[in-house]
Scaffold this active site. Structure first.
Site, short mmCIF file in Angstrom:
data_model
loop_
_atom_site.label_atom_id
_atom_site.label_comp_id
_atom_site.label_asym_id
_atom_site.label_seq_id
_atom_site.Cartn_x
_atom_site.Cartn_y
_atom_site.Cartn_z
N CYS A 2 0.75 -0.89 -0.47
CA CYS A 2 -0.14 0.16 -0.10
C CYS A 2 0.85 1.26 0.19
CB CYS A 2 -0.78 -0.02 1.03
SG CYS A 2 -2.12 -1.31 1.20
N ARG A 29 5.90 -0.22 -6.37
CA ARG A 29 5.03 -0.69 -4.62
C ARG A 29 4.31 -2.40 -5.21
NH1 ARG A 29 6.36 2.38 -0.59
NH2 ARG A 29 5.33 1.36 0.98
N TRP A 78 -2.63 -3.16 -1.55
CA TRP A 78 -2.64 -4.40 -1.50
C TRP A 78 -3.80 -4.43 -0.96
CZ3 TRP A 78 -0.40 -8.28 0.88
CH2 TRP A 78 0.38 -9.05 0.22
N ASN A 104 -2.40 1.99 5.62
CA ASN A 104 -1.28 1.10 5.76
C ASN A 104 -0.96 -0.24 6.23
OD1 ASN A 104 -1.14 2.76 2.87
ND2 ASN A 104 1.01 3.23 3.19
N GLY A 105 -0.90 -1.14 6.51
CA GLY A 105 -0.93 -1.72 7.61
C GLY A 105 -1.72 -2.94 8.08
N GLU A 479 17.94 -18.62 -4.92
CA GLU A 479 18.16 -16.92 -5.47
C GLU A 479 17.98 -17.14 -6.63
OE1 GLU A 479 16.60 -14.44 -4.47
OE2 GLU A 479 17.46 -12.81 -6.37
N LYS A 483 13.94 -16.31 -8.67
CA LYS A 483 13.82 -15.26 -9.65
C LYS A 483 12.75 -15.15 -10.84
CE LYS A 483 14.75 -12.31 -8.22
NZ LYS A 483 15.41 -11.44 -7.08
N GLU A 486 9.33 -16.36 -9.66
CA GLU A 486 8.57 -14.45 -9.42
C GLU A 486 7.99 -14.04 -10.91
OE1 GLU A 486 9.92 -11.93 -6.76
OE2 GLU A 486 11.78 -11.97 -7.30
N HIS A 502 19.16 -37.42 -2.51
CA HIS A 502 18.00 -37.59 -1.13
C HIS A 502 16.86 -37.08 -1.59
CE1 HIS A 502 21.97 -38.33 1.04
NE2 HIS A 502 22.26 -36.94 1.28
N LYS A 596 6.51 -4.75 -4.11
CA LYS A 596 8.20 -4.40 -3.70
C LYS A 596 8.63 -3.90 -2.49
CE LYS A 596 12.30 -3.09 -5.38
NZ LYS A 596 13.04 -4.18 -6.41
C1 F6R Z 1 12.22 -11.06 -4.65
C2 F6R Z 1 12.04 -10.22 -3.47
C3 F6R Z 1 12.21 -10.33 -2.45
C4 F6R Z 1 12.91 -9.47 -1.15
C5 F6R Z 1 11.99 -9.55 -0.14
C6 F6R Z 1 12.75 -8.70 0.70
O1 F6R Z 1 12.99 -10.56 -6.05
O2 F6R Z 1 12.51 -9.13 -3.73
O3 F6R Z 1 12.47 -11.18 -1.94
O4 F6R Z 1 14.39 -9.45 -1.56
O5 F6R Z 1 10.87 -8.60 -0.19
O6 F6R Z 1 13.19 -6.99 0.16
P1 F6R Z 1 13.97 -5.99 0.48
O7 F6R Z 1 15.30 -6.55 0.84
O8 F6R Z 1 13.31 -4.55 0.77
O9 F6R Z 1 14.00 -6.02 2.57
#
Ligand code: F6R
Length: 601
Positions: A2, A29, A78, A104-105, A479, A483, A486, A502, A596
């Site tokens: 949000c 965001r 959101w 927000n929240g 990681e 990527k 998502e 395993h 984001k």
């Molecule tokens: C995935 C991604 C998220 C962030 C996570 C933490 O590509 O970007 O998994 O890494 O939400 O976000 P920050 O770094 O802003 O605390």
């Protein structure tokens, strides 16, 4: 997640259009609906709520619907409580249509608070937790409380992290209340005032800010009794709080995609210089921080999601480079370690946004035990930066695509440098990383991208992708899976090469794609052996490695970067993830269901 933008200006300033412009800057965001409340020409509250993207909304249309008055409050939502619909979008208003709220929240105890209102026959127009705020303030005003007292009364009863704006259309006041989620006041020209949950919401218009701290609220006035400056109050006591105006030097990033089709690929390409920027740190400060690490009794590196995988890589980097044991954990699990925390513990918090609620909660736990907090953060002025004892900036510039790329490699670079500083080899670490930055610059050329695109065409219809790595490249395999998931929505699974036999090997069948992240270190031969095990079961092996090998069906060459292998190994996977998204018709910048900045638990 949000976003909030508030504007208080002068007559005819076109506040709804100003707020719309600010909300568009918070689009990155992630959100699913949006809305604005403003005062019409007769001073009455008018609201507009929409589901979907704000990008297409024009200032003209918003002005036609809400007028061009001097005050407006806007929100991108959101969904948490209540589905994605116009009625659940914010602003929410009270029964009398006097008070508008954006929020927000989460209000954790909203059901209990709502029950009282229902019993007192308030009419609810939405399923949100937010709406209760409007009705409680309505009740306070009806009892003869001032707007500020009515707002404080309900704010004091809320549980959970949140921030909200209440606008009293009749009384000419706006309250901006911060209870664990960010809110910043901006001071513009000639009496203009802004409030936003993210400095990007008004940075185009002013870089002069006043920080609202947790448990505080800012009161802005408009109309006949308008005051030139906001007033700050402590929410529980109602006492005044003095604030300074601070000029922030976070240069607004040019938000255009600079000729790229998407932010994601622009940000991937920016890694040609962001790695060098990340390690552009003051040597004296690095040594001071390294001393804190050396003198700490227990070090925890903590982050969420991608940052959490970076922290796990940090554990290997500190072991390898500095011969030191540090613990890593994802932020949402940190509280389980609380029994090991003391005043001598150091927590290294890693975050792009500095607003991730799981991480902020973890910090609360660490602080409650007296631990010291060092943060590695990208957004200047973020909550994380402000609650930390020390911080180092990642210097990656604004990251807009939801999937983190350049902030990830900035985090990896800075953690590697910290490990070198802790080993008393700062200069050597800087040399290595500057060399890596140059190698990345050479690697990210159009021919390389074309080769990855060809691979993306081969994989575009895959159901699953497996990724293996060993040592420091094990968390990087995880990681890589994040990527791919998502951006392309392909099921991807990253694990330690040694774990294949395993369990996961049962999933490998003819043509199953498996990416092997290989480093020129003592894990190399074993990782290659694991790739062979995949190939022997018909798997299609993609090698990300400095040298080709007969086991690879497809080779993506990366520079031999020594201990910096995680940085160079993740980049081709980022490019692959981008092209898979594009080929599968997915917008790579805004994956479904994700945001984001993750500001709810
Ligand atoms: C995935 C991604 C998220 C962030 C996570 C933490 O590509 O970007 O998994 O890494 O939400 O976000 P920050 O770094 O802003 O605390």
């Amino acid at each position: 997640m949000c976003g909030i933008v508030v504007y208080v200006g002068r007559k005819g300033d076109g506040a709804p259009a100003v707020v719309l412009e600010g909300l568009k800057r918070l689009e990155y965001r992630g959100y699913d609906s949006w809305g604005i409340a403003a005062l019409d020409s007769r001073g009455r509250l008018a609201t507009l709520r929409r589901v979907g993207k704000i990008g297409g909304a024009s200032a003209d249309r918003v002005t036609r619907l809400l007028g061009s008055g001097s005050v407006a409050v806007g929100h991108t939502r959101w969904a948490t409580h209540g589905g994605i619909s116009e009625r659940n979008a914010h602003p929410q208003v009270d029964c009398k249509g006097r008070v508008a709220i954006v929020h927000n929240g989460i209000i954790e105890n909203y059901q209990e608070l709502k029950a009282g209102l229902v019993a007192r026959k308030h009419r609810f127009a939405s399923e949100t937790d937010t709406e209760i705020l409007a009705h409680y303030i309505e009740e306070g005003l009806a009892r003869g409380q001032s707007f500020s007292d009515a707002t404080r009364s309900i704010a004091k009863r809320l549980k959970g992290r949140s921030a909200f704006i209440a606008m009293d259309s009749k009384g000419g006041q706006i309250a901006a209340v911060r209870l664990g989620a960010p809110l910043i006041v901006g001071i513009g020209k000639k009496g203009e005032m802004f409030v936003s949950s993210d400095v990007n919401g008004f940075l185009e218009r002013t870089n002069k800010v006043m920080y609202i701290d947790d448990g505080e609220m800012a009161l802005l006035s408009f109309g006949k009794k308008a005051q030139k400056a906001p007033e700050f109050l402590n929410v529980s006591r109602g006492t005044k709080v003095r604030k300074r105006i601070i000029g922030i030097d976070w240069k607004r990033e040019r938000e255009s995609k600079l000729g790229y089709d998407h932010f994601l690929i622009k940000e991937i390409m920016e890694q040609k210089h962001t790695i060098a920027q990340a390690i552009n740190q003051d040597d004296a400060k690095m040594r001071q921080v390294a001393n804190r690490i050396k003198n700490a009794f227990g070090v925890f590196i903590v982050g969420a999601g991608t940052a959490g995988r970076v922290c796990a890589a940090g554990e290997y980097l500190f072991s390898d480079i500095a011969k030191r044991h540090v613990n890593s954990t994802v932020a949402s699990e940190f509280s389980s370690y609380r029994h090991y925390l003391t005043k001598k513990t150091l927590m290294i918090a890693v975050s792009q946004s500095g607003e991730t609620v799981d991480l902020l909660d973890a910090i609360d736990v660490a602080k409650s035990k007296g631990a010291r907090i060092l943060s590695l953060v990208n957004v200047f002025g973020s909550t994380l930066m402000r609650v930390s004892d020390d911080f180092l900036m990642l210097n990656a510039g604004a990251e807009k695509a939801v999937a983190s790329t350049k902030a990830t490699t900035a985090q990896l670079s800075l953690l590697t440098l910290l490990a070198y500083a802790t080993a008393g080899r700062l200069k050597e670490g800087k040399r290595l990383l500057l060399n890596t930055a140059e190698q990345v610059n050479d690697m990210l050329n159009p021919r390389y991208e074309e080769r990855i695109k060809r691979l993306a065409r081969r994989l575009r219809r895959s159901r699953d992708v497996f990724i293996i790595g060993r040592g420091v490249n094990y968390p990087i395999a995880e990681e890589a899976a994040i990527k791919l998931q998502e951006t392309s929505y392909i099921h991807a699974h990253g694990f330690a090469g040694g774990e294949l036999k395993h369990g996961p090997l049962a999933l490998i069948s003819r043509g199953s794609p498996c990416i092997a992240l290989v480093a020129n270190d003592d894990t190399k031969h074993e990782t290659i052996s694991n790739a062979m095990e995949v190939k022997a079961r018909g798997g299609y092996v993609i090698g990300v490695a400095p040298e080709n090998n007969e086991v690879f069906d497809y080779w993506l060459k990366v520079p031999d970067a020594g201990v910096a292998s995680p940085i160079v190994n993740i980049i081709p996977v980022q490019v692959l993830a981008y092209h898979l998204a594009v080929l599968r018709g997915i917008n790579p910048d805004y994956p479904r269901n994700l945001a984001k900045s993750v500001t709810v638990k």
